[in-house]
Design an enzyme around this catalytic site. Structure first.
Site, PDB file in Angstrom:
ATOM      1  N   ASN A 113      -1.204  10.179   2.662  1.00  0.00           N
ATOM      2  CA  ASN A 113      -2.275   9.303   3.137  1.00  0.00           C
ATOM      3  C   ASN A 113      -3.379  10.137   3.804  1.00  0.00           C
ATOM      4  O   ASN A 113      -3.577  10.093   5.013  1.00  0.00           O
ATOM      5  CB  ASN A 113      -1.712   8.247   4.083  1.00  0.00           C
ATOM      6  N   GLY A 144     -13.126   0.198   6.420  1.00  0.00           N
ATOM      7  CA  GLY A 144     -14.446   0.810   6.466  1.00  0.00           C
ATOM      8  C   GLY A 144     -15.446   0.052   7.323  1.00  0.00           C
ATOM      9  O   GLY A 144     -16.616   0.423   7.389  1.00  0.00           O
ATOM     10  N   TYR A 174       0.832  -1.211   0.000  1.00  0.00           N
ATOM     11  CA  TYR A 174       0.000   0.000   0.000  1.00  0.00           C
ATOM     12  C   TYR A 174       0.866   1.260   0.000  1.00  0.00           C
ATOM     13  O   TYR A 174       0.541   2.240  -0.655  1.00  0.00           O
ATOM     14  CB  TYR A 174      -0.929  -0.013   1.219  1.00  0.00           C
ATOM     15  N   GLU A 175       1.977   1.208   0.736  1.00  0.00           N
ATOM     16  CA  GLU A 175       2.864   2.372   0.839  1.00  0.00           C
ATOM     17  C   GLU A 175       3.881   2.422  -0.295  1.00  0.00           C
ATOM     18  O   GLU A 175       4.844   3.172  -0.235  1.00  0.00           O
ATOM     19  CB  GLU A 175       3.550   2.378   2.211  1.00  0.00           C
ATOM     20  N   VAL A 197      -5.137  -2.878   8.420  1.00  0.00           N
ATOM     21  CA  VAL A 197      -6.385  -3.602   8.241  1.00  0.00           C
ATOM     22  C   VAL A 197      -6.404  -4.104   6.803  1.00  0.00           C
ATOM     23  O   VAL A 197      -6.098  -3.348   5.874  1.00  0.00           O
ATOM     24  CB  VAL A 197      -7.597  -2.686   8.516  1.00  0.00           C
ATOM     25  N   TYR A 202      -6.995  10.510  11.977  1.00  0.00           N
ATOM     26  CA  TYR A 202      -6.235  10.808  13.189  1.00  0.00           C
ATOM     27  C   TYR A 202      -6.582  12.185  13.742  1.00  0.00           C
ATOM     28  O   TYR A 202      -6.776  12.350  14.948  1.00  0.00           O
ATOM     29  CB  TYR A 202      -4.726  10.705  12.924  1.00  0.00           C
ATOM     30  N   GLU A 248       3.868   1.272  15.741  1.00  0.00           N
ATOM     31  CA  GLU A 248       4.655   1.059  14.532  1.00  0.00           C
ATOM     32  C   GLU A 248       3.763   0.837  13.323  1.00  0.00           C
ATOM     33  O   GLU A 248       3.976   1.442  12.276  1.00  0.00           O
ATOM     34  CB  GLU A 248       5.603  -0.134  14.719  1.00  0.00           C
ATOM     35  N   GLY A 291     -10.412  -0.858  12.033  1.00  0.00           N
ATOM     36  CA  GLY A 291      -9.278   0.028  12.299  1.00  0.00           C
ATOM     37  C   GLY A 291      -9.505   0.863  13.550  1.00  0.00           C
ATOM     38  O   GLY A 291      -8.603   1.026  14.376  1.00  0.00           O
ATOM     39  N   PRO A 330      -6.704   9.965   3.921  1.00  0.00           N
ATOM     40  CA  PRO A 330      -7.734   9.347   4.763  1.00  0.00           C
ATOM     41  C   PRO A 330      -7.239   9.067   6.188  1.00  0.00           C
ATOM     42  O   PRO A 330      -7.963   9.293   7.156  1.00  0.00           O
ATOM     43  CB  PRO A 330      -8.066   8.041   4.033  1.00  0.00           C
TER      44      PRO A 330
END
Length: 157
Positions: free
Chosen positions: A122, A91, A24-25, A85, A129, A81, A95, A124
């Site tokens: 990122n 959704g 994903y990253e 999910v 947060y 760290e 998470g 979302p």
């Protein structure tokens, strides 16, 4: 959904989620650890991390991996760290449940702060947060030195 502490038998699934996060990253080749490393480092005489796992229908579909650090200004802190999910479960509130578990652990341990990193693209995650009351410190840069940097530094001093 069941959230519980991870155990050595969970580390293959934990590693799979770590790899999913790396994908994903946009760093699919960055994960070098193995499940054996996770077992050694998380469940030895001096565990280097702790992990909560989230299960749905006996499948581990989320993790929150953390460890303790010490701030010379504040005292004991938790470093989150990874909070991961599975894509198919995003959704669903999973998470938030893992995030809540980390915050409850921080309260139980009387830490002064919980820290984590988020990539600046990122949106979302950043929105989530900030809405939860966390501060995103945009004026701090993360600094790292990898193994090559360590070797180069030591060879040149």
């Amino acid at each position: 959904m069941n959230i519980r502490r991870g155990n050595p038998e969970d580390m293959n699934a934990v590693l799979g989620l770590i790899q999913e996060l790396a994908d994903y990253e946009k760093e699919p080749d960055a994960v070098l650890i193995t499940a054996k490393d996770l077992i050694r480092d998380g469940f030895g005489d001096i565990p280097l991390f702790q992990v909560f796992v989230a299960e749905v229908d006996s499948e581990i579909v989320g993790i929150a991996l953390y460890y303790y650090r010490y701030s010379t200004w504040k005292g004991k802190i938790i470093h989150l760290e990874d909070l991961v999910v599975k894509e198919k479960m995003r959704g669903t509130g999973l998470g938030l449940a893992l995030y809540t578990e980390i915050i409850k652990q921080g309260k139980k341990d009387q830490v002064k702060r919980i820290d984590w990193h988020v990539l600046d693209w990122n949106s979302p995650a950043i929105d989530f947060y900030e809405k939860s009351g966390a501060k995103v410190l945009r004026d701090w840069d993360v600094v790292q030195m990898d193994e090559i940097g360590i070797d180069n530094f030591l060879q040149n001093i």
